[in-house]
Each structure stands twice: as structure tokens, then as C-alpha cells.
Design an enzyme around this catalytic site. Structure first.
Site, PDB file in Angstrom:
ATOM      1  N   ALA A 118     -28.131 -32.140 -36.318  1.00 30.17           N
ATOM      2  CA  ALA A 118     -29.005 -31.057 -35.866  1.00 30.17           C
ATOM      3  C   ALA A 118     -29.992 -31.384 -34.747  1.00 30.17           C
ATOM      4  O   ALA A 118     -30.434 -30.483 -34.042  1.00 30.17           O
ATOM      5  CB  ALA A 118     -29.771 -30.501 -37.060  1.00 30.17           C
ATOM      6  N   ALA A 119     -30.409 -32.650 -34.594  1.00 30.67           N
ATOM      7  CA  ALA A 119     -31.484 -32.940 -33.630  1.00 30.67           C
ATOM      8  C   ALA A 119     -30.958 -32.868 -32.191  1.00 30.67           C
ATOM      9  O   ALA A 119     -29.805 -33.221 -31.955  1.00 30.67           O
ATOM     10  CB  ALA A 119     -32.055 -34.327 -33.888  1.00 30.67           C
ATOM     11  N   PRO A 120     -31.771 -32.411 -31.243  1.00 29.99           N
ATOM     12  CA  PRO A 120     -33.191 -32.074 -31.379  1.00 29.99           C
ATOM     13  C   PRO A 120     -33.484 -30.677 -31.930  1.00 29.99           C
ATOM     14  O   PRO A 120     -34.643 -30.327 -32.123  1.00 29.99           O
ATOM     15  CB  PRO A 120     -33.704 -32.204 -29.936  1.00 29.99           C
ATOM     16  CG  PRO A 120     -32.520 -31.874 -29.089  1.00 29.99           C
ATOM     17  CD  PRO A 120     -31.316 -32.398 -29.838  1.00 29.99           C
ATOM     18  N   ASP A 168     -27.562 -39.069 -43.357  1.00 32.78           N
ATOM     19  CA  ASP A 168     -26.209 -39.060 -42.798  1.00 32.78           C
ATOM     20  C   ASP A 168     -25.457 -37.959 -43.553  1.00 32.78           C
ATOM     21  O   ASP A 168     -25.287 -38.056 -44.780  1.00 32.78           O
ATOM     22  CB  ASP A 168     -25.559 -40.434 -43.029  1.00 32.78           C
ATOM     23  CG  ASP A 168     -24.149 -40.507 -42.445  1.00 32.78           C
ATOM     24  OD1 ASP A 168     -23.469 -39.465 -42.390  1.00 32.78           O
ATOM     25  OD2 ASP A 168     -23.739 -41.624 -42.074  1.00 32.78           O
ATOM     26  N   CYS A 238     -19.909 -31.550 -27.103  1.00 30.59           N
ATOM     27  CA  CYS A 238     -20.145 -31.401 -25.657  1.00 30.59           C
ATOM     28  C   CYS A 238     -19.194 -32.346 -24.925  1.00 30.59           C
ATOM     29  O   CYS A 238     -19.583 -33.063 -24.009  1.00 30.59           O
ATOM     30  CB  CYS A 238     -21.608 -31.622 -25.293  1.00 30.59           C
ATOM     31  SG  CYS A 238     -22.268 -33.203 -25.810  1.00 30.59           S
TER      32      CYS A 238
END
Ligand code: SAM
Length: 302
Positions: A118-120, A168, A238
Site C-alpha cells: 500500500a505505501a505510500p 508482509d 508499474c
């Protein structure tokens, strides 16, 4: 091929796409990427953001497929991060391509949603915004410092029903069960290369790719154990490399019996695309407005 594309990446792109499309991707890497952002409807609305930016002589243009998104051609990121709008979480700087997975996830108020990497927090906070803070979102991040950043962004964006877990997500208990899952998997970043930019941070070697594809496969298996039978998830990266995209999805679908749900892409005509080997999935081509990105929707059957 454009000078500066890492040799191993160039080799993989040529093998997958052929010379002409590989060259088109390299041109996308060479383009100067334009700043884009999302107005945060939990705090304000897009029209107010447009007017406030115009008052600072920052002109925006709309994005046809997302009313909250805008393109900011005349300003650099640091001109925006200095604004009150940014400080108060009324905007979130986010690449256009990375806004697509939460839109296609289609989370609804009342649902239990898991964001596994999830980050950022661009997509976590977007899910919160799209559901008007009416979905329960569990956002996992294994890196401690990045989890702190995620907490900070969640708080600043006013995403009040997000629980951040510094874990994790492969270690989540299988007793958990979610109505929808976003797995925005860690990847090589082959979609985000920006030639000549110190911020370009893709990693390209046989060893790295082998490590990252193992993680992606394990994460997708886990996602399908945590998803309620009959429910749907998004797998995104990505990356524009089939090794991290279609090959992972195909292997896991074969082993689990899960199915591809063809994406509804009618609204996304303006998004440049690369060929995909699984019909109904999307691979965005990098250009000045878009990072390269892959998105697939998957339904767990049993
Ligand atoms: N979804 C994020 C967003 O939109 O802002 C970007 C996520 S980035 C592609 C992948 C993140 O996953 C990284 O922060 C990485 O530290 C984290 N990560 C990698 N493997 C993980 C795992 N097994 N469990 C939880 N987080 C993981």
C-alpha cells in the site's frame, strides 16, 4: 533503441514487443513527464481545487475518464507541494496510470477491502475517496519506514476507515476474508523509467527480475486465498514486462482456477495502450502523461 535504456531492459522489450513498439516505449521513457494530481473529495471538490490553483497562476486541464483528476502542465511538483492545498490533503500528486486500478477495482460502501502493498498510499487513499470513507480498508506495507509514510498520508487525506498494518501481506492469516483486494505488486518499475531523471529508479537484471517475479506470484496466490469466493480483485504493476504481468497471472490462474474478468475500458480511450497477451487486461504505454502500467481483474471461483 534510445540511448540510456538499460541494456537488459532493452533486450526484454525487443523480445516481447519487437523493434518498433520497443522504440515507442523508449520514447515514452525519454518524454518529460507532466505533473498530474487528484482532488480529494473527502476534503474538497475538483472545481474548488481548479479555482484555487488558477488563483496561483497554475492552469489545469481535465482528464476525460476521471472528474477528480487534473493535468498540470505549467508547474513542477515542488510548486504544488508548497501549497496549503497539498499540506491539508486536499490534493494528492499521483500519476494518471496509477489512478486506474482503484477505479477498476470498483469498491463499494460497506465492503471490506484489502490493499496488499500500500505505501505510500496513493491507491489506498483513492479507494477511501471513491467510497466516501464508507468501505473498511486494510492497508498492508512490509517496510517500516514506508508504513509510517502510509499512515501519515492516510491521516492527511482524511481517510478515516483505513487500518494500516506494518506486515508482509504474505503472512496475513488465511482466516481473514475480503470482498475486494488490490494487489499493486512490487515490481521492476519498467513502466516508470524516466531517462535523464535522477528520480528514475527501476531495477533491471536477471537476478532482480527472478526475485521480484517470485514475490509477485506468492502475493497473487495469497490474494486469492484471502478473497471471498465469487469476489473480484485487481492485480497491477508499474511494469510493461510480460514476465511480471501476464506470465504471473496466467500461472496463478492455471493453478487456482480463478478467472480473468475483462476490464471495462470504454471510458479510457485516451489512454495509450500496449498489446497484451491476455484479452481483457490493460497495459498502458509510457508517454508524457502516463507511466507504463499493467492492470488485470481476477475473480476467485471457489
Ligand atoms: N500501492 C502503492 C501506491 O499506490 O501508493 C504503491 C505500492 S509499491 C508498487 C509496492 C509497495 O509494496 C512497496 O512500498 C513495498 O515496500 C511494498 N511491499 C513489497 N512486498 C510486500 C509484501 N510482501 N507485503 C507488504 N508490502 C510489500
Amino acid at each position: 533503441m534510445h540511448e540510456g535504456v538499460p541494456a537488459y531492459l532493452a533486450q526484454l522489450l525487443r523480445a516481447q514487443y519487437g523493434e518498433e513498439t520497443a522504440e515507442r516505449i523508449a520514447q515514452g521513457y525519454a518524454a518529460q513527464r507532466v505533473v498530474t494530481l487528484r482532488a480529494n473529495p473527502l476534503k474538497t471538490d475538483a472545481q474548488t481545487v481548479r479555482e484555487r490553483l488558477a488563483a496561483q497562476d497554475i492552469e489545469t486541464s481535465p482528464v476525460p475518464w476521471y472528474a477528480d483528476a487534473m493535468i498540470v502542465r505549467g508547474a513542477r511538483e515542488d510548486a504544488l507541494t508548497g501549497l496549503d492545498l497539498y499540506e491539508r490533503g486536499e490534493i494528492y500528486l499521483q500519476s494518471l496510470s496509477s489512478m486506474i486500478p482503484p477505479l477498476l477495482l470498483g469498491a463499494k460502501p460497506g465492503e471490506n477491502v484489502l490493499d496488499m502493498a500500500a505505501a505510500p498510499g496513493g491507491k489506498t487513499t483513492q479507494i477511501a475517496a471513491l467510497t466516501g470513507n464508507q468501505a473498511m480498508v486494510t492497508a498492508c506495507e512490509m517496510n517500516k519506514i514506508r508504513a509510517e509514510r502510509l499512515r501519515y498520508n492516510v491521516q492527511r487525506q482524511g481517510a478515516t476507515r483505513v487500518t494500516v498494518m506494518n506486515i508482509d501481506s504474505r503472512n496475513l492469516d488465511d482466516l481473514f476474508s475480503f470482498d475486494r483486494i488490490l494487489l499493486d505488486a512490487p515490481c521492476s518499475g519498467s513502466g516508470t523509467v524516466q531517462l535523464g531523471s535522477p528520480r528514475s529508479k527501476g531495477q533491471f537484471s536477471r537476478e532482480f527480475l527472478s526475485r521480484t517475479t517470485k514475490q509477485q506470484e506468492a502475493l497473487l496466490h495469497k490474494a486469492l486465498r484471502l478473497l471471498r469466493p465469487g469476489c473480484e480483485m485487481i492485480y497491477s504493476t508499474c511494469s510493461v514486462l510480460a514476465q511480471e504481468n501476464e506470465e504471473i497471472v496466467s500461472r496463478v490462474l492455471r493453478k487456482t482456477g480463478a478467472l480473468i474478468v475483462p476490464l471495462e475500458l470504454a471510458a479510457f480511450d485516451s489512454v495509450p495502450r500496449l498489446p497484451v497477451s491476455i484479452p481483457g487486461t490493460l497495459c498502458v504505454a509510457p508517454d508524457e502523461l502516463h507511466e507504463g502500467f499493467f492492470v488485470a481483474k481476477i475473480r476467485r471461483m471457489k
